[in-house]
Design a protein around this motif. Structure first.
Motif, short mmCIF file in Angstrom:
data_model
loop_
_atom_site.label_atom_id
_atom_site.label_comp_id
_atom_site.label_asym_id
_atom_site.label_seq_id
_atom_site.Cartn_x
_atom_site.Cartn_y
_atom_site.Cartn_z
N GLY A 66 0.80 -1.22 0.00
CA GLY A 66 0.00 0.00 0.00
C GLY A 66 0.82 1.26 0.00
N ASP A 67 2.12 1.14 -0.16
CA ASP A 67 3.02 2.30 -0.14
C ASP A 67 3.27 2.75 -1.58
N VAL A 68 2.63 3.86 -1.97
CA VAL A 68 2.80 4.39 -3.32
C VAL A 68 3.14 5.87 -3.23
N SER A 69 3.72 6.39 -4.28
CA SER A 69 3.98 7.82 -4.39
C SER A 69 3.70 8.24 -5.82
N ARG A 70 3.54 9.53 -6.02
CA ARG A 70 3.20 10.01 -7.35
C ARG A 70 4.29 9.63 -8.35
N GLY A 71 3.89 8.99 -9.42
CA GLY A 71 4.82 8.53 -10.43
C GLY A 71 5.33 7.12 -10.22
N SER A 72 5.04 6.52 -9.06
CA SER A 72 5.49 5.16 -8.79
C SER A 72 4.56 4.14 -9.46
N VAL A 73 5.02 2.93 -9.51
CA VAL A 73 4.18 1.84 -10.03
C VAL A 73 3.00 1.64 -9.09
N PRO A 74 1.79 1.48 -9.63
CA PRO A 74 0.64 1.23 -8.75
C PRO A 74 0.84 -0.03 -7.92
N THR A 94 -3.30 9.42 -16.22
CA THR A 94 -2.84 8.26 -15.45
C THR A 94 -4.00 7.35 -15.10
N LEU A 95 -5.12 7.92 -14.68
CA LEU A 95 -6.27 7.12 -14.30
C LEU A 95 -6.87 6.41 -15.51
#
Length: 216
Positions: free
Chosen positions: A5-13, A57-58
């Motif tokens: 559950g650790d994501v950041s903008r631009g990271s892999v979902p 992105t969405l």
């Protein structure tokens, strides 16, 4: 590597396979906002929670499978900045809590406490929690013979409830969160907030007295 559950903008979902449902979590900004794409395992129906920002992105995440519904957890702009574009591009219906609908563009259906939203043959239960906004909603998915999962918007985070303006709103929010979430669901319930990392009710439950005492 398993789901964190650790994501950041631009990271892999981050992708999590549940019994009956796939959850894909992506950070799209503008304030470390999370969006969640839910996909029914049996028929491929997709539902998006919070079209917060960054429509390209969405839409890439949604892909060719189409989108049945977008659910907006509450009326703050950072959670629906891409909503109009997503609805226009996909033809999805747009669902929000009845008491927040006027502040959200392109709402086609409103929901109240206890209503349900279908994701194919999976079901999300609507839980109305008042305090962060008047019409904030939390979505509950129960895995068949498995654990419960909550999509909490800005009503519950690791470390506390969401921001409120004034003591009355805080008392309302922590009261609803405590009675409708903590008192009702077990410790292994996993929750997915509108910003930042996930947690479980069990990890946060010991801190409820501290939250009450500090008043935020």
């Amino acid at each position: 590597m398993g789901y964190t559950g650790d994501v950041s903008r631009g990271s892999v979902p981050a992708v999590r396979e549940l019994h009956g449902l796939t959850v894909t979590k992506v950070s799209v900004g503008p304030m470390d906002n999370n969006a969640y794409l839910l996909r029914c395992a049996s028929d491929g129906t997709q539902v998006l929670i919070d079209a917060a920002n960054d429509a390209p992105t969405l839409l890439k995440l949604i892909g060719d499978a189409g989108l049945a519904t977008v659910v907006t957890t509450h009326r703050h702009y950072d959670h629906h900045g891409a909503l109009a574009e997503i609805v226009q591009a996909t033809g999805a219906r747009s669902v929000a809590g009845a008491d927040d609908a006027e502040g959200i563009p392109v709402v086609t259906d409103t929901v109240r406490d206890g209503d349900t939203i279908a994701v194919g043959d999976c079901t999300l239960e609507v839980i109305h929690v008042v305090g962060h906004t008047p019409g904030s909603i939390v979505l509950l998915y129960r895995e068949p013979d498995g654990i419960a999962h909550l999509f909490t918007g800005d009503s519950l985070f690791p470390g506390g409830v969401g921001a409120t303006s004034g003591a009355e709103n805080f008392r309302s929010l922590i009261g609803d969160v405590e009675t409708k979430l903590f008192d009702r669901l077990p410790d292994d319930t996993w929750f997915y907030p509108g910003h930042g990392k996930d947690s479980t009710l069990g990890a946060e439950r010991p801190h409820l007295p501290e939250w009450h005492a500090r008043g935020w």
